[in-house]
Design an enzyme around this catalytic site. Structure first.
Site, PDB file in Angstrom:
ATOM      1  CB  ALA A   1      -0.889  -0.031   1.241  1.00 18.38           C
TER       2      ALA A   1
ATOM      3  N   PRO B   1       1.601   7.768  -1.209  1.00 22.20           N
ATOM      4  CG  PRO B   1       1.954   9.969  -0.484  1.00 22.20           C
ATOM      5  CD  PRO B   1       1.331   8.661  -0.074  1.00 22.20           C
ATOM      6  N   GLY B   2       4.287   7.079  -1.705  1.00 20.83           N
ATOM      7  CA  GLY B   2       5.656   6.637  -1.963  1.00 20.83           C
ATOM      8  C   GLY B   2       6.705   7.022  -0.943  1.00 20.83           C
TER       9      GLY B   2
ATOM     10  CG  ASP C   1      -7.365  -4.917  -4.028  1.00 18.07           C
ATOM     11  OD1 ASP C   1      -6.617  -5.272  -3.095  1.00 18.07           O
ATOM     12  OD2 ASP C   1      -8.564  -4.639  -3.886  1.00 18.07           O
TER      13      ASP C   1
ATOM     14  CG  ASP D   1       2.310   2.692   5.799  1.00 20.43           C
ATOM     15  OD1 ASP D   1       2.048   2.663   7.014  1.00 20.43           O
ATOM     16  OD2 ASP D   1       2.404   3.747   5.144  1.00 20.43           O
TER      17      ASP D   1
ATOM     18  CB  CYS E   1      -0.871   6.669  10.574  1.00 21.05           C
ATOM     19  SG  CYS E   1      -2.038   6.819   9.219  1.00 21.05           S
TER      20      CYS E   1
END
Ligand code: SAM
Length: 442
Positions: A258, A261-262, A309, A328, A381
């Site tokens: 996942a 944005p990298g 996915d 993540d 998070c």
């Protein structure tokens, strides 16, 4: 404190900004557009900006008050009526308006009738006296915390369940603004390069004590130049710790399940010295696009971005192909409320189980990708145990070949021995959870 004075024009500007804020994101652009229309400038702009943001922060509480007064959720009301009531509640309940401002609040009925339907104006006129007289009933500790710190009661109850009296400290920390945090990209720059640049710009900064490449910028400053150059990327210390725990090595095959944005993909490529391979999956097209830009700017050469996915990754890549897997996971993100204040009213208790179901499926895929002897990091998070220790316990119960690798810092142990949690109030970063697992049988 002097009483709050707002003219008709200022009230109109606030209402339009609040209404537009539902349509345009970020809410800052909505505010700018509405304020420009009413020529709100200079000191007026600072005063109204403060009021606008406090409406955004309190939105859930304001809506609860409206619901209590009108008997239905404001979300089903006409958008002009909803925005006008939200402004009226902010001004009348949370501030101390002058007599003239109270009159202007009455005058809004006419504004509403013109903007939408006369019925909306009558409706508002009818409700306004109740808004002006509203007194909250604060008869429990949860309600007190809700009014003091602006969180939904269910969230307060849960945090109190986890931390007891310490929860108030957490709620306070979640309301504080975190300094901008960046991670130096060692593929393109040194820590000294970045610190030298900040020094030349006369910006105060401090190096993180836990991650040497993370720098916190202490003054208001836009580090875009550093991002465009690829010298640094925006990343919180707690996020940077994730890649360090997984510790991929040069030449390895890694799957980031996942990834957009990298932030972690770029960090892992740096740790791998741009040698080996990272498959970076994400389902979200817009976020994949941002990730590609980030990876290009940071000179990452070993990552292949895949829009798919993550649950399909083992079928696409094959089983047992990865030395390391980073999961993540998508989560409720409540650990990032200090960075996204309006988030607190958006996530709902009833959605948690849906997120957990996805996390369980993704962790199963991650495991299938891993070779015996390989390691997987599960992180979120979120601070909710269901999404963290709950998922890991469930997973360990299903896999005899999975072994938790105990984490010994830099943060505190989680509610499952061997796991780890970063807490906003204890560690001055976003809330984060980590569990490192190894597949037996190398
Ligand atoms: C916490 S964010 C990832 C942040 C990223 N690791 C970083 O460090 O920049 C979670 C990501 O999961 C993605 N996601 C949600 N469902 C997914 C799925 N089924 N498969 C793959 N990615 C998914 C979201 O689009 C989002 O980008």
């Amino acid at each position: 404190m002097p009483k709050l004075k707002l003219s008709d024009r200022q009230l109109y500007a606030l209402i339009e900004a609040v209404k537009l804020g539902e349509e345009i994101k970020p809410s800052q652009s909505a505010k700018r557009t509405a304020f420009a229309k009413y020529r709100i400038d200079g000191w007026e702009n600072s005063k109204l900006t403060g009021i606008f943001y406090s409406i955004q922060r309190r939105l859930g509480l304001i809506d609860e008050i409206i619901e209590e007064l009108v008997g239905v959720s404001p979300l089903i009301l006409d958008p002009w009526l909803r925005a006008t009531m939200r402004v009226a509640v902010e001004v009348a309940v949370f501030r101390d308006p002058s007599e003239k401002t109270r009159q202007h609040l009455k005058g809004l009925a006419q504004f509403l009738s013109k903007r939408t339907h006369p019925y909306a104006g009558y409706y508002y006129y009818d409700i306004l006296p109740r808004i002006l007289e509203y007194m909250p009933v604060i008869d429990s500790e949860e309600k007190r915390l809700k009014w003091d710190y602006l969180f939904p009661e269910w969230f307060i109850r849960r945090m109190k369940g986890l931390l007891g009296d310490e929860a108030e400290w957490l709620l306070k920390a979640l309301n504080e603004t975190l300094p901008t945090s960046i991670r130096v990209n060692l593929l393109k720059a040194t820590i000294e390069d970045v610190e030298g640049y900040l020094g030349r710009k006369n910006v105060r900064f401090e190096r993180s004590e836990r991650v040497s490449t993370v720098i916190r910028i202490l003054d208001p400053f836009n580090p875009e130049w550093l991002f465009n150059k690829g010298w640094a990327i925006a990343q919180e210390e707690a996020a940077a710790v994730a890649s360090l725990l997984l510790a991929p090595e040069p030449g390895e095959t890694v799957v980031d399940l996942a990834a957009a944005p990298g932030g972690k993909t770029a960090h892992m490529a740096e740790l791998m010295k741009n040698e080996g391979k990272i498959y970076a999956f994400d389902v979200d097209g817009a976020r994949i696009k941002r990730m590609r830009e980030v990876l290009k700017r940071t000179d990452v050469e070993i990552a292949e971005t895949i829009r798919a996915d993550g649950r399909k990754a083992p079928d696409m890549l094959g089983e047992g192909i990865a030395d390391r897997v980073m999961l993540d996971a998508p989560c409720t993100s409540d650990g990032t409320i200090a960075k996204n204040p309006e988030l607190r009213w958006r996530f709902r208790e009833k959605n948690i189980q849906k997120v957990v179901a996805l996390q369980r499926e993704l962790i199963e895929s991650a495991w299938r990708l891993l070779r015996p002897g390989g390691r997987m990091l599960y992180s979120t998070c979120s601070m909710l145990p269901e999404e963290n220790e709950g998922v890991v316990k469930w997973f360990l119960g299903r896999h005899d070949d999975a072994e938790l690798v105990p984490l010994n810092g830099p943060y505190d142990e989680g509610f499952l021995p061997g796991t780890m949690r970063a807490w906003p109030h204890r560690h001055g970063t976003i809330g984060f959870f980590y569990a490192l697992m190894e597949k037996k049988g190398d």
